[in-house]
Scaffold this active site. Structure first.
Site, PDB file in Angstrom:
ATOM      1  N   GLY A 292       0.788  -1.222   0.000  1.00  0.00           N
ATOM      2  CA  GLY A 292       0.000   0.000   0.000  1.00  0.00           C
ATOM      3  C   GLY A 292       0.820   1.273   0.000  1.00  0.00           C
ATOM      4  N   SER A 293       0.335   2.268   0.751  1.00  0.00           N
ATOM      5  CA  SER A 293       0.800   3.649   0.590  1.00  0.00           C
ATOM      6  C   SER A 293       2.232   3.927   1.016  1.00  0.00           C
ATOM      7  CB  SER A 293      -0.138   4.598   1.342  1.00  0.00           C
ATOM      8  OG  SER A 293      -1.419   4.595   0.744  1.00  0.00           O
TER       9      SER A 293
END
Length: 579
Positions: A292-293
């Site tokens: 993810g981020s």
């Protein structure tokens, strides 16, 4: 004098005065001859009682001589035999394998002599009784194996690895046919502590997994020299990491978790943990995750380093970003135009996707390669796995890569990549060797200025962005959250998530300052919210707070917080969204 007596007293040839060179067997013959003559004289003089006394005397003398010889032999074996004995390299089953210690000399692995239990059934008087007695003092013995050996016709091993206490218990039974052979056994006195990192060695003295395998030759060489072999980990740091990781798992009701702590300047691993500890899989080296981020850090770094963007470059996040029929949105939509700094602090998928597509596949692939995201993490551990890379690099793939989808990497890869962005831009291979790997040169992957900018962004993200729960008073922690859903039956399922936090502290100071990274990954948390800001960031902050004294990191203020953690007022506070 008889002829016989005259022959015995005749001087030896070449030795005037003779006698002293007479062979020992001739002395024995002379003694026996004289004894026999004494018996004859006793009979001739009609003194039979004298004959009996002489014979008793001879028998006693012979027995005394035998016992004296046995006593001298035992004393020689006990006092004059070479040192070492059981448990050392002097016995044939000993293994010259060094103790493994942490960077401060704390014991992690050692050899302790154990014993193999052997039985020769031909010498056992009552086999059934023997089996019952052995089982009584050694409950863990495999009865099927014991009965099979007892019912056989040759000497066989019944059970290896008896401790000295177990061996003594069986020995006290005084059973016929029972014997023991010493064998070195590798033991790990701290149990599950650092178990995935240490690995194991077999009874033949060969490393099988982990550091035992990675440094097998060097550990054996150190053992032959009588030295210990130090690893880079700090047992105090390792203990804190394992403790806090277990707490994070309990708080989030997670399926699994990973934690890695490293020195970003040397690449030394100070702590590595994989949960559950009962699972043989080392998730730090061998498990793959879409994270993810946290990947937005790499996308932003590439944009800054290439000059495609700076902190104030603006990106339109007022509406979804369309790539063909694909619609990219933000987890917490701002519906406005954002600067690159705001894109990072708000963790905007739209902003990083636009930047990645603008840079193009060649640039993105180049920088992902520089950060080590396309190859196995460089570390001595054989278990270090290659990532699962994208098959194509079109615009849709670039958008996914920019915020951590479309590529599955190991936690060690993330640790190495974050180290390169926070140590002045040098990619340094990770290592479990104390002192690092000076023979393996670092390579420059981004400029020192890019590294400084990233350090400030990471710090701001803890102060005003999604990483607020990782703050530790006075330690200037920086970091980035990551949250991703797992692919289940062909669809991304939000109930099967991964929450990650990649931290660094202290995030201020020059690029070559002493600095440490902390990676916490929580696999499939059962609580809500499941994002990295909620399930992983708090553990990273607690770890930094507890290990700082061990690492000599002093608490002090920076331009965002006081040494006590109080906020220094700053404009445009973005708040925290936990993403």
């Amino acid at each position: 004098m008889s002829v016989h007596d005259d022959a015995w007293n005749r001087p030896a040839p070449g030795r005037p005065g003779g006698g002293v060179s007479m062979p020992s067997w001739r002395w024995l013959t002379e003694i026996m001859w004289r004894i026999e003559h004494s018996f004859g004289r006793a009979r001739a003089d009609a003194r039979p009682e004298e004959d009996t006394r002489v014979r008793i005397f001879v028998i006693l003398s012979l027995f005394s001589a035998v016992f004296v010889c046995l006593a001298l032999g035992a004393a020689n074996a006990a006092l004059l035999a070479p040192r070492g004995g059981v448990g050392s390299a002097s016995h044939p089953n000993a293994v010259a394998r060094a103790d493994v210690v942490d960077r401060n000399g704390a014991l992690l692995a050692t050899n302790i002599v154990h014993y193999g239990l052997y039985i020769d059934p031909a010498e056992v008087w009552d086999r059934r009784a023997a089996a019952l007695q052995i089982r009584r003092v050694l409950p863990r013995i495999p009865m099927r194996r014991l009965n099979r050996v007892l019912s056989g016709d040759r000497r066989l091993i019944v059970m290896p690895g008896l401790t000295p206490a177990e061996k003594a218990g069986v020995h006290r039974l005084a059973l016929g046919g029972v014997s023991f052979e010493p064998e070195d056994r590798r033991v790990y006195p701290l149990g599950a502590t650092a178990a995935h990192l240490l690995g194991v060695a077999d009874t033949g003295g060969q490393g099988i997994t982990g550091a035992e395998l990675a440094f097998n030759r060097e550990i054996r060489e150190a053992g032959a020299r009588g030295e210990s072999f130090p690893l880079s980990i700090d047992l105090r740091v390792q203990g804190v990491l394992e403790n806090e990781l277990a707490q994070a798992v309990a708080d989030s009701q997670a399926k699994g978790a990973v934690g890695v702590i490293a020195d970003v300047q040397t690449g030394e691993i100070l702590g590595m943990a994989s949960w559950p500890t009962t699972d043989r899989l080392n998730r730090a080296t061998s498990a793959h995750y879409e994270m993810g981020s946290v990947f937005k850090t790499f996308t932003v770094a590439a944009g800054l380093d290439t000059g495609r963007a700076d902190i104030n470059t603006r990106f339109d996040a007022s509406q979804a970003f369309m790539i063909g029929k694909r619609r990219i949105t933000d987890f917490h939509a701002t519906n406005q135009v954002l600067t690159l700094e705001e894109v990072y602090l708000h963790s905007s998928n739209i902003g990083t996707s636009r930047l990645a597509v603008e840079m193009g596949p060649a640039t993105m692939r180049d920088y992902f390669g520089r950060f080590g995201l396309l190859d196995a993490a460089p570390i001595e551990l054989h278990e270090s796995a290659r990532p699962r890379r994208p098959g194509q690099w079109d615009d849709s793939t670039l958008a996914s890569l920019s915020f951590g989808y479309g590529i599955m990497i190991t936690p060690l890869q993330m640790t190495a990549a974050m180290g390169a962005l926070t140590n002045g831009g040098r990619f340094i291979p990770l290592t479990l060797r104390k002192g690092g790997r000076p023979d393996v040169g670092a390579r420059q992957v981004v400029s020192p200025q890019t590294s400084l900018t990233l350090l400030d962004l990471l710090r701001r993200n803890v102060v005003r962005g999604s990483g607020g729960r990782a703050e530790a008073a006075g330690l200037r922690v920086g970091g980035k959250t990551g949250s991703a859903n797992k692919l289940v039956n062909g669809r991304y399922d939000p109930t099967h998530a991964v929450g990650t936090f990649a931290a660094v502290f202290p995030a201020d100071g020059p690029v070559d300052a002493r600095r440490y990274s902390i990676l916490i990954l929580i696999d499939e948390p059962g609580t809500y919210p499941r994002t990295g800001g909620f399930v992983a960031a708090p553990a990273a902050g607690r770890i930094a707070d507890r290990i700082a004294p061990f690492l000599g990191v002093e608490r002090r203020a920076d331009r965002y917080r006081t040494a006590l953690g109080e906020t220094i007022p700053a404009p445009d506070d973005a708040g925290e969204d936990g993403r």
